[in-house]
Design an enzyme around this catalytic site. Structure first.
Site, PDB file in Angstrom:
ATOM      1  N   LYS A   1      -6.678   4.119   8.490  1.00  0.00           N
ATOM      2  CA  LYS A   1      -5.841   4.748   7.751  1.00  0.00           C
ATOM      3  C   LYS A   1      -6.311   6.329   7.811  1.00  0.00           C
ATOM      4  O   LYS A   1      -5.487   7.395   8.252  1.00  0.00           O
ATOM      5  CB  LYS A   1      -5.315   4.581   6.286  1.00  0.00           C
ATOM      6  CG  LYS A   1      -4.601   3.230   6.333  1.00  0.00           C
ATOM      7  CD  LYS A   1      -4.145   2.654   4.981  1.00  0.00           C
ATOM      8  CE  LYS A   1      -3.539   1.343   4.977  1.00  0.00           C
ATOM      9  NZ  LYS A   1      -3.051   0.932   3.580  1.00  0.00           N
TER      10      LYS A   1
ATOM     11  N   SER B   1       0.710  -1.286   0.090  1.00  0.00           N
ATOM     12  CA  SER B   1      -0.206   0.043  -0.185  1.00  0.00           C
ATOM     13  C   SER B   1       0.993   1.308  -0.097  1.00  0.00           C
ATOM     14  O   SER B   1       0.286   2.486  -0.211  1.00  0.00           O
ATOM     15  CB  SER B   1      -1.036   0.041   1.243  1.00  0.00           C
ATOM     16  OG  SER B   1      -0.374   0.055   2.266  1.00  0.00           O
TER      17      SER B   1
END
Length: 768
Positions: free
Chosen positions: A717, A674
């Site tokens: 996140k 990611s």
């Protein structure tokens, strides 16, 4: 002169340093023994001259030489008699015996032995031992340990006493031996008795052989039965001790499956044939009790009131909507289909968000018993399945222990920290858990110790984990996983005001004290004193404040508190974290804000890049995993393939320069795809000398063609970015559907961009 309780003995002579069982049944003797036990004193034991005399007068009825002995163990028999194990210490001369109330007391002196270590004594001892060894071999009624123990004895007096106590001679002859204080003379006397006994034993053996040859099988069986019957009568019938009687009663009154009852009855049958002090007897008794304590047929009735269950779940926890919905769905199905088996859930999320306490509320809402099994640090398969009974100290595994603790066969069982199990040479506990959590197998779960199938299908299993990557794939496949995310500051505020503060007041005796912590003070507490995904540290800080306030209540009799922001430093000290400020759009070359998802919630993942003399390579540091290293290679390939879009500051850049990318906090392992667009941005920034905005963070996987692919942990996140003071984030276009998970209060304060390709990213991240 010394004084001690006195016990008259019939037909038994006790020698020093020999542990001997005696049976006490006469009222006065029992009273004397009870007093000695209560006062923890020694006993003087003396032989009656006439065993038939029920109440000796002590006027010439007791031999003058006896022993002083310690009480080793007592066993109270069903007929009110007492069996006592005593160990004599010394020969004593009994002087005067008196009766005080119902108890016997005597004065005595200790008899000193003579010629204990002379050469002649040593010679006679060896002769006696040799003869005794042959005598034991001829008789065949003694264990081999007797001879082995005698060989180890260095005290001749002790050895002679042990041999004398094991001779098959009359009590009168043993008393005569006891009265000999001269060790040498005692040896001669014992030798005479051994020689005489060997002659008698030889004659008896000859007679027995002749008689046994004439006996038919029926007579032989009758003889053995009668012999066993007499032995049991003499020994007090071990099969009827209190423990065995209690076990038999429990077995009769406990509802058990047929096969379980049959096995236990067989074990009880073995137990009744054993002496209560044998090691095997203790093993069998423990096994029977362990099986009887399991809830084979005990079951609690489920409370299938969905409204009440919902109220309990909402009362105790804020948020956690998916988990609550799952429980209510299960209750609805259970109401329609009562025969439905148990559920296997796994609550995965950061520490401190309420996973364990939620499981307790689930149990309460269903009206079931709650039981917890801690799996953190478990490395041995036997801790799950139990140890086989062949091992010394064997016991059931954690699952069976939990079922025993629950007392029902359908509890809510918390499998805490299932991701913290590990394996070693003793086996893999995760593999053992497969049978526990497999609905097709746990109907017949077999613990190694119990050694019989036990039905776990009615148990509501709820596992908790911080990081599912540490749970094996087969184990994950057997659980219905619910991903619980971090709390936002607003959620923490609500939890603190509604739950934590009230709980802390109650725990610290402040329930009747008016304590107010305004929202702005609580926000400051959350932002500057705790940085976590859950609320564990927040709870700890609130408790600390309450303790300080409790002291003021006691010292100053204060009844009302309204905290101000400045009070936090007074009660908690200096702030542990600097308050996050909104990051400015001013840029830095090579410094990029990434986002990562960890076991403790979402965090920012900074990437720092510089160029150094080299040959066009990328150097990576910061404890990176293989996937992240491959992401860096992919990013570099993409950039090199698109130099027209991102022209380097120096046309010979890839000939003369090397890009070094560093991920701070080098001791923390990092991995995953990611960070792809984050790494790409750092490379482009260093290559083109463009500054990167510091008020924006990003996450997404990059391909060599520049596509931005979806990633996981979007909610975590974004919360992590907000916690770090970042107001804009870039997410992959494919993750647009995941933004529904982001709390509305964050959406209103943050700007979220979506990118299909890296071109979309580059338009947003560089300072213009």
């Amino acid at each position: 002169m010394l004084k001690a309780p006195f016990l008259p003995i019939r037909d038994l002579v006790i020698f020093p340093n020999v542990v001997t069982p005696i049976y006490v049944g006469r009222a006065n003797s029992i009273a004397t023994l009870e007093k000695a036990i209560a006062n923890k004193t020694k006993l003087v034991l003396g032989l009656q001259k006439d065993a038939s005399q029920e109440n000796p007068t002590f006027d010439g009825d007791i031999y003058e030489v006896g022993v002083i002995a310690n009480i080793v163990q007592i066993i109270r028999m069903p007929n009110n008699n007492i069996k006592v194990l005593v160990e004599a210490e010394d020969r004593v001369k009994i002087k005067n015996i008196e009766k005080e109330e119902n108890e016997y007391v005597t004065t005595y002196t200790v008899i000193k032995e003579t010629l204990k270590d002379s050469k002649e004594t040593e010679a006679i001892y060896r002769k006696v031992f040799t003869r005794f060894e042959k005598y034991v071999s001829m008789i065949g009624k003694f264990s081999s340990e007797l001879i082995l123990n005698l060989k180890k004895i260095e005290d001749y007096s002790n050895g002679l006493d042990i041999m004398a106590s094991n001779l098959n001679i009359s009590s009168e002859k043993k008393q005569e031996i006891l009265e000999i204080s001269n060790v040498r003379d005692r040896g001669y006397r014992i030798l005479d008795e051994i020689v005489a006994e060997m002659e008698i034993a030889s004659l008896e053996k000859t007679i027995d052989d002749k008689v046994k040859n004439k006996m038919n099988e029926a007579q032989r069986a009758y003889y053995l039965k009668e012999k066993i019957s007499v032995m049991k009568e003499e020994l007090g019938d071990f099969s009827q001790d209190d423990d065995v009687i209690e076990i038999v009663d429990r077995l009769k009154n406990t509802e058990l499956p047929k096969e379980v009852r049959e096995k236990l009855e067989a074990e009880v049958k073995k137990l009744t044939k054993m002496q209560p002090f044998s090691a095997e007897s203790s093993v069998i008794r423990n096994y029977i009790e362990a099986v009887l304590e399991l809830p084979w047929n005990s079951e609690t009735n489920d409370v299938l009131d969905l409204k009440k269950a919902s109220q309990i779940l909402e009362r105790d926890h804020y948020g956690l909507k998916d988990a609550k919905e799952k429980v209510l769905d299960y209750l609805a199905v259970k109401k329609l289909n009562p025969s439905m088996n148990g559920v296997i859930l796994c609550l995965s999320g950061p520490p401190g968000i309420g996973k364990t306490s939620l499981v307790k509320s689930i149990a309460e809402s269903m009206g079931r018993k709650f039981v917890r099994v801690s799996l953190g640090g478990v490395r041995d398969e036997a801790e799950i399945r139990g140890h086989r009974r062949t091992y010394v100290g064997s016991m059931p595994g954690k699952i069976m222990k939990a079922m025993k603790e629950a007392g029902t066969n359908n509890p809510v069982m918390l499998l805490d920290e299932i991701d913290k199990m590990s394996n070693d040479f003793k086996g893999d506990p995760a593999s053992a858990m497969l049978e526990v959590l497999d609905p097709e197998q746990n109907k017949n779960f077999e613990d190694h110790y119990i050694d019989m199938p036990f039905d776990l299908s009615k148990v509501f299993f709820v596992a908790t984990a911080n990081d599912l990557r540490n749970v094996s794939a087969p184990l994950r496949d057997r659980m219905d996983i619910l991903q619980l995310s971090s709390y936002t500051e607003f959620e923490k505020l609500h939890i603190a005001q509604k739950f934590l503060l009230k709980q802390a007041q109650k725990e610290n005796g402040l329930a009747n004290i008016d304590i107010k912590i305004p929202d702005k003070v609580m926000f400051k507490l959350i932002d500057e004193y705790t940085r976590e995904a859950g609320v564990r540290n927040l709870k700890r800080e609130i408790i600390t404040i309450c303790r300080k306030l409790a002291r003021e209540v006691v010292e100053k009799d204060t009844k009302k508190f309204n905290l101000k922001p400045t009070d936090l430093e007074k009660y908690l000290g200096k702030a542990k974290f600097r308050p996050e400020k909104s990051r400015k759009a001013t840029g830095k070359i090579g410094v990029v804000n990434g986002l990562a998802w960890t076991a403790v919630g979402g965090v920012t993942l900074d990437v720092q890049g510089v160029d150094t003399p080299g040959k066009g390579e990328v150097t990576l540091t910061g404890t990176l995993g293989n996937v992240m290293k491959e992401s860096a290679s992919v990013a570099m390939t993409y950039v090199k393939a698109n130099l027209k879009k991102y022209p380097p500051k120096d046309k010979d850049f890839f000939k003369d320069r090397t890009i070094h990318l560093h991920f701070p906090e080098g001791a923390t392992p990092k991995d995953g795809p990611s960070a792809g667009i984050t790494i790409t941005t750092a490379i482009v920034s260093v290559l083109t000398n463009k500054k990167v905005r510091q008020d924006i963070a990003m996450t997404g996987e990059i391909t060599i063609t520049g596509d931005v692919l979806a990633i996981g942990g979007v909610r975590e996140k974004v919360i992590g970015a907000h916690r770090a003071g970042i107001k804009e984030v870039i997410l992959p276009e494919d993750n647009r559907v995941d933004t529904d998970e982001i709390p509305d209060e964050l959406k209103s304060t943050m700007k979220i961009h979506f990118a299909k390709t890296y071109d979309d990213v580059s338009k947003l991240v560089f300072v213009k």
